[in-house]
Design an enzyme around this catalytic site. Sequence first.
Site, PDB file in Angstrom:
ATOM      1  N   ASP A   1      58.497  47.929  94.243  1.00 11.68           N
ATOM      2  CA  ASP A   1      59.127  47.981  95.420  1.00 11.68           C
ATOM      3  C   ASP A   1      60.240  46.801  95.664  1.00 11.68           C
ATOM      4  OD1 ASP A   1      56.991  48.825  96.235  1.00 11.68           O
ATOM      5  OD2 ASP A   1      55.777  47.807  97.258  1.00 11.68           O
TER       6      ASP A   1
ATOM      7  N   GLU B   1      50.986  49.185 103.837  1.00  7.99           N
ATOM      8  CA  GLU B   1      51.692  48.523 102.933  1.00  7.99           C
ATOM      9  C   GLU B   1      52.890  47.967 103.660  1.00  7.99           C
ATOM     10  OE1 GLU B   1      50.159  49.946  98.466  1.00  7.99           O
ATOM     11  OE2 GLU B   1      52.141  50.870  99.764  1.00  7.99           O
TER      12      GLU B   1
END
Length: 533
Positions: free
Chosen positions: A60, A242
């Site tokens: 990420d 998430e």
Amino acid sequence: MKSFYPLIIVAFIIILSACKNSEKKAPQAAVPIEIETYESQKGQHRPTFHFTPPEKWMNDPNGMVYYEGEYHLFYQHYPDSTVWGPMHWGHAVSKDLVTWEHLPIALYPDDLGYIFSGSAVIDWKNTSGFGKNGQPPMIAIFTHHDPKGEKAKTKTFQYQSIAYSNDKGRTWTKYKGNPVIPNPGIKDFRDPKVIWDDDSEQWVMVFAAWDHVKFYGSPNLKDWTHLSDFGKEWGTHAGVWECPDLFPMIVKGKGEKKWVLLQSLNPGGPNGGSGTQYFVGDFDGTNFTLDPSFEAKLEQDSAVWLDFGRDNYAGVTWSDVPVSDGRRLFMGWMSNWDYAQVVPTNEWRSAMTIARNLVLKETYLGYQLFSEPIKELKTLHKDTLKINGQKGEQLRLALAKGKKIIGELHLKFIIPNDDDNTKLTVELVNSKKEIYHIGYYHKWKGFFSDRRVAGKTKFTENFAPTIHQAPRFSKDKIIEMRIFFDVASAELFADKSWTVLTDIFFPNEDFTQLNLNVDYGEIELLDSHFYSY
Ligand code: FRU
């Protein structure tokens, strides 16, 4: 003899139906899937204009913040391997979101755990007291993930912490009072994104807690109070939630303010695996509530997607972009947990998407987010090929040949007789006859991306089992496709960036031909271009 005929027929029917039944009951032979591992040459598949880590694992994007002329990009990083491991924050900066300078690792794991995803802000008013010499501190807000607690099967091994920097993100000090939000007993409790809310005059944090998000408020980034929860009843829950993001937006052309909540989830994405849904509503300093029109939409569709490809995950937006710029800049991780750890690159793994400017518009479908490629990418244009005035059936155009296909294709076309069979396909081809297809099929009223024969696919069974589809939302007669091709990815922004699709691929040799085919039906190409980089 004649009288036996009915009997013979009955017997025949019984035998036939027995055969049929036994066919039904026969166990299905399992078709073994061959999983192959590939030797990639050094540097093969390394993108040219997408961000990649210098080496080893990346997932990420984190801590995206703008400060004094620099866009910061931190990222989930494991510096010892090309697969996921103890997480650090890698770091890079850019002046234009196109070219990046790599910097040393910013945050290392410590006694409280690995450094999971999170955000960064500039504390302009020095509410935290971490500022120095009249300069505001840069504050990182992240999840500490304690691997020992996870192993011991506690439910409290993720909690939110902060760190600060007084030298433009180059060096960091973790706050002694960490964690700033301890875990109340929720196994998935992570990925804080923080903004300053002018109206309620507080810092607002959103983070994911398994099947919903939690909002917290703070005057100083150190002391946090739980404000509310959102999401248990809304959107899709086919996977764990998430990396949320919450921000206000002015609806384009209307001056009205709405709040957008981005919400990644894995699995459950629109074409399988990881994906990002979003919600539009209002935030009053305590609660996020869906706009009634958005609520009505969600009663019909389970989710509203930001991107229909399989390779745009965990994306969030930059903090502190100057008001004079006014953009809501976004970047995602260009991979998918279905296969991210086994994609065939060797010295590094994963890239980020191009940066995109999110724009909120009110359409016949209600509020919709458009993801526009940033204008800075124009600086990469080298040669321009005009593709005007082509018309007809069985169109076969060789648009580029000979060198690596890297650049932007802008197509505009109409389907004059509205024939449902009309299909336009853009092909990337290499000397090994591997082909990546991306296009528009009028019967589906949608776009497609097909990487099934685009090179290496069998490193895992679910990289390329099917064609990926994306609906067309625009009702305009003119269909627009803007596609960014790098050596290992295609990003489609169709109809002024209303439908978006991001996919990666791994040809055994670089693609060196770009073709446009219309196999069925008829199209009329309008003002179209290929800008090679
Ligand atoms: C999303 C994610 C986050 C987590 C991070 C760990 O891809 O699973 O929820 O913080 O990756 O690397």
